[in-house]
Design an enzyme around this catalytic site. Structure first.
Site, PDB file in Angstrom:
ATOM      1  N   HIS A  54    -170.271  47.490 -16.676  1.00  0.00           N
ATOM      2  CA  HIS A  54    -170.717  46.358 -15.870  1.00  0.00           C
ATOM      3  C   HIS A  54    -169.960  45.082 -16.210  1.00  0.00           C
ATOM      4  O   HIS A  54    -170.332  44.005 -15.754  1.00  0.00           O
ATOM      5  CB  HIS A  54    -172.222  46.150 -16.035  1.00  0.00           C
ATOM      6  CG  HIS A  54    -173.033  47.138 -15.257  1.00  0.00           C
ATOM      7  ND1 HIS A  54    -174.411  47.127 -15.225  1.00  0.00           N
ATOM      8  CD2 HIS A  54    -172.659  48.178 -14.472  1.00  0.00           C
ATOM      9  CE1 HIS A  54    -174.851  48.112 -14.450  1.00  0.00           C
ATOM     10  NE2 HIS A  54    -173.796  48.773 -13.995  1.00  0.00           N
ATOM     11  N   ARG A  96    -168.501  54.187 -11.465  1.00  0.00           N
ATOM     12  CA  ARG A  96    -169.920  54.409 -11.180  1.00  0.00           C
ATOM     13  C   ARG A  96    -170.144  55.704 -10.403  1.00  0.00           C
ATOM     14  O   ARG A  96    -171.129  56.418 -10.623  1.00  0.00           O
ATOM     15  CB  ARG A  96    -170.463  53.219 -10.388  1.00  0.00           C
ATOM     16  CG  ARG A  96    -171.976  53.255 -10.143  1.00  0.00           C
ATOM     17  CD  ARG A  96    -172.460  51.901  -9.650  1.00  0.00           C
ATOM     18  NE  ARG A  96    -173.904  51.882  -9.482  1.00  0.00           N
ATOM     19  CZ  ARG A  96    -174.526  51.922  -8.305  1.00  0.00           C
ATOM     20  NH1 ARG A  96    -173.812  51.985  -7.181  1.00  0.00           N
ATOM     21  NH2 ARG A  96    -175.834  51.887  -8.224  1.00  0.00           N
ATOM     22  N   ASP A 125    -163.258  43.954 -20.015  1.00  0.00           N
ATOM     23  CA  ASP A 125    -163.252  43.397 -21.362  1.00  0.00           C
ATOM     24  C   ASP A 125    -164.659  43.497 -21.947  1.00  0.00           C
ATOM     25  O   ASP A 125    -165.531  44.156 -21.379  1.00  0.00           O
ATOM     26  CB  ASP A 125    -162.749  41.944 -21.346  1.00  0.00           C
ATOM     27  CG  ASP A 125    -163.552  41.060 -20.383  1.00  0.00           C
ATOM     28  OD1 ASP A 125    -164.731  41.367 -20.126  1.00  0.00           O
ATOM     29  OD2 ASP A 125    -163.002  40.050 -19.902  1.00  0.00           O
ATOM     30  N   HIS A 182    -172.680  58.572 -11.552  1.00  0.00           N
ATOM     31  CA  HIS A 182    -173.792  59.039 -10.731  1.00  0.00           C
ATOM     32  C   HIS A 182    -173.647  60.515 -10.368  1.00  0.00           C
ATOM     33  O   HIS A 182    -174.642  61.180 -10.074  1.00  0.00           O
ATOM     34  CB  HIS A 182    -173.918  58.176  -9.470  1.00  0.00           C
ATOM     35  CG  HIS A 182    -174.622  56.882  -9.713  1.00  0.00           C
ATOM     36  ND1 HIS A 182    -175.605  56.390  -8.874  1.00  0.00           N
ATOM     37  CD2 HIS A 182    -174.503  55.973 -10.712  1.00  0.00           C
ATOM     38  CE1 HIS A 182    -176.048  55.238  -9.348  1.00  0.00           C
ATOM     39  NE2 HIS A 182    -175.390  54.958 -10.456  1.00  0.00           N
ATOM     40  N   ASP A 183    -172.428  61.019 -10.387  1.00  0.00           N
ATOM     41  CA  ASP A 183    -172.240  62.457 -10.184  1.00  0.00           C
ATOM     42  C   ASP A 183    -172.731  63.231 -11.403  1.00  0.00           C
ATOM     43  O   ASP A 183    -173.509  64.176 -11.287  1.00  0.00           O
ATOM     44  CB  ASP A 183    -170.767  62.762  -9.917  1.00  0.00           C
ATOM     45  CG  ASP A 183    -170.510  64.248  -9.695  1.00  0.00           C
ATOM     46  OD1 ASP A 183    -171.312  64.884  -8.968  1.00  0.00           O
ATOM     47  OD2 ASP A 183    -169.526  64.775 -10.234  1.00  0.00           O
ATOM     48  N   SER A 204    -171.279  66.961  -6.748  1.00  0.00           N
ATOM     49  CA  SER A 204    -172.375  67.081  -5.778  1.00  0.00           C
ATOM     50  C   SER A 204    -172.631  65.785  -5.022  1.00  0.00           C
ATOM     51  O   SER A 204    -173.053  65.808  -3.863  1.00  0.00           O
ATOM     52  CB  SER A 204    -173.660  67.545  -6.474  1.00  0.00           C
ATOM     53  OG  SER A 204    -174.055  66.637  -7.490  1.00  0.00           O
ATOM     54  N   THR A 238    -165.315  36.922 -16.164  1.00  0.00           N
ATOM     55  CA  THR A 238    -164.097  37.713 -15.901  1.00  0.00           C
ATOM     56  C   THR A 238    -164.480  38.920 -15.055  1.00  0.00           C
ATOM     57  O   THR A 238    -164.480  40.059 -15.542  1.00  0.00           O
ATOM     58  CB  THR A 238    -163.438  38.162 -17.217  1.00  0.00           C
ATOM     59  OG1 THR A 238    -164.415  38.869 -18.024  1.00  0.00           O
ATOM     60  CG2 THR A 238    -162.907  36.982 -18.003  1.00  0.00           C
TER      61      THR A 238
END
Length: 322
Positions: free
Chosen positions: A195, A64, A250, A68-69, A78, A245
């Site tokens: 996710h 993540r 997966d 987000h970078d 940054s 899980t």
């Protein structure tokens, strides 16, 4: 009639214009550090493996962090810059504040690389490699990371506020945000599959589990309500994005969406009667397709507007410009 010499000059000028207009990601290469820091990748991998072994959730956090970078002024490190008295970075932006994490892992990897190759490997590249190694550490796909990014000397809180997807975004909004970065719907659905690991704060899913809408399984909502009260006292309580899980990379995330068990609204909208339903259906039954597309989308995302050549700098520490 033009002379052979003048014609040759015209050809050379044309070639110069063509090559000078190629996107900067063409300057990235997987072997960028082979001569200048041959042990860079193995050093980074050791640091990431140790961090994920210590805390499984860190794998999701590092993926993540790279995402987000890249979504804010390109993959330039940054997001790693800390605020100072005269500088406001991206860490406290609306979709980063008290949410993005893993900074200390990147700092550690950077320190280890600096000890063997000072001033050579950028923080932006370490982030990109860390995301790949984090995926592999929890059973996810691997991919070849193109290298040669340089670090920004700026950050943008305003762009972080406007360009990063939010947990309440609609499908149209998500498609637009990803499209603005050169990522299509298939890329978006594949990247959302990250996710399958990680956790979310009660603050981000409270509205969904208490709205009694038709797009959420009632039993799932009830289970999540037990750790997420209606008042602000539980804002920071965590729940796994994938209840089944939570620490394994997966394709179960997509099965959850079909079962109306997406934790975030921005997850469930991917399977809500819209244009991405068919992709979710495909990934839910074909893990190979998902893994392949996720890897390809991560490479594509890692190529968003990198600084190369003499642009930017190679930071000595990732939290501050030189």
């Amino acid at each position: 009639m033009a002379s052979p010499l003048s014609f040759s000059c015209m050809v050379l000028k044309l070639l110069f214009l063509i090559f000078s207009s190629l996107p900067c990601q063409a300057q990235l290469s997987s072997n960028f550090y082979d001569n200048t820091c041959p042990n860079a990748l193995s050093t980074i991998k050791s640091a990431i493996d140790a961090a994920v072994s210590s805390e499984q959730r860190m794998a999701a956090s590092l993926i993540r962090l790279h995402f987000h970078d890249c979504f804010v002024q390109g993959c330039d490190g940054s997001i790693l810059l800390e605020d100072t008295a005269s500088f406001t970075g991206e860490r406290t932006a609306r979709n980063n504040d008290q949410s993005v994490r893993g900074f200390e892992v990147i700092d550690d990897a950077k320190a280890q690389v600096e000890s063997i190759c000072p001033g050579i490997v950028s923080c932006a590249d370490i982030l990109a490699v860390a995301a790949r190694d984090a995926s592999v550490a929890v059973g996810g796909p691997s991919w070849t990371v193109n290298l040669g990014r340089r670090d920004s000397t700026t950050a943008s809180r305003s762009l972080a506020d406007s360009d990063l997807p939010a947990f309440s975004d609609s499908l149209d909004r998500l498609i637009s945000l990803f499209g603005n970065k050169g990522l299509n719907e298939r890329d978006m659905v594949a990247l959302s599959g990250a996710h399958t690991i990680g956790q979310a704060r009660c603050l981000t899913f409270r509205g969904r589990i208490y709205n009694n809408a038709s797009d959420i399984d009632p039993d799932f909502a009830s289970t999540r309500q037990s750790q997420c009260p209606t008042d602000e006292s539980g804002d920071g309580n965590l729940a796994p994005l994938d209840l089944v899980t939570p620490n394994t990379f997966d394709n179960n995330y997509y099965s959850n969406l079909i079962a109306r068990r997406g934790l975030l609204q921005s997850d469930q909208v991917l399977f809500s009667g819209g244009s991405t339903d068919s992709i979710v259906n495909e990934y839910s039954t074909d893990s190979s397709s998902f893994n392949s597309d996720f890897a390809s989308a991560m490479v594509k995302m890692g190529n968003i507007d990198p600084l190369t050549g003499s642009q930017g700098e190679i930071r000595r520490v990732c939290t501050a410009i030189n």
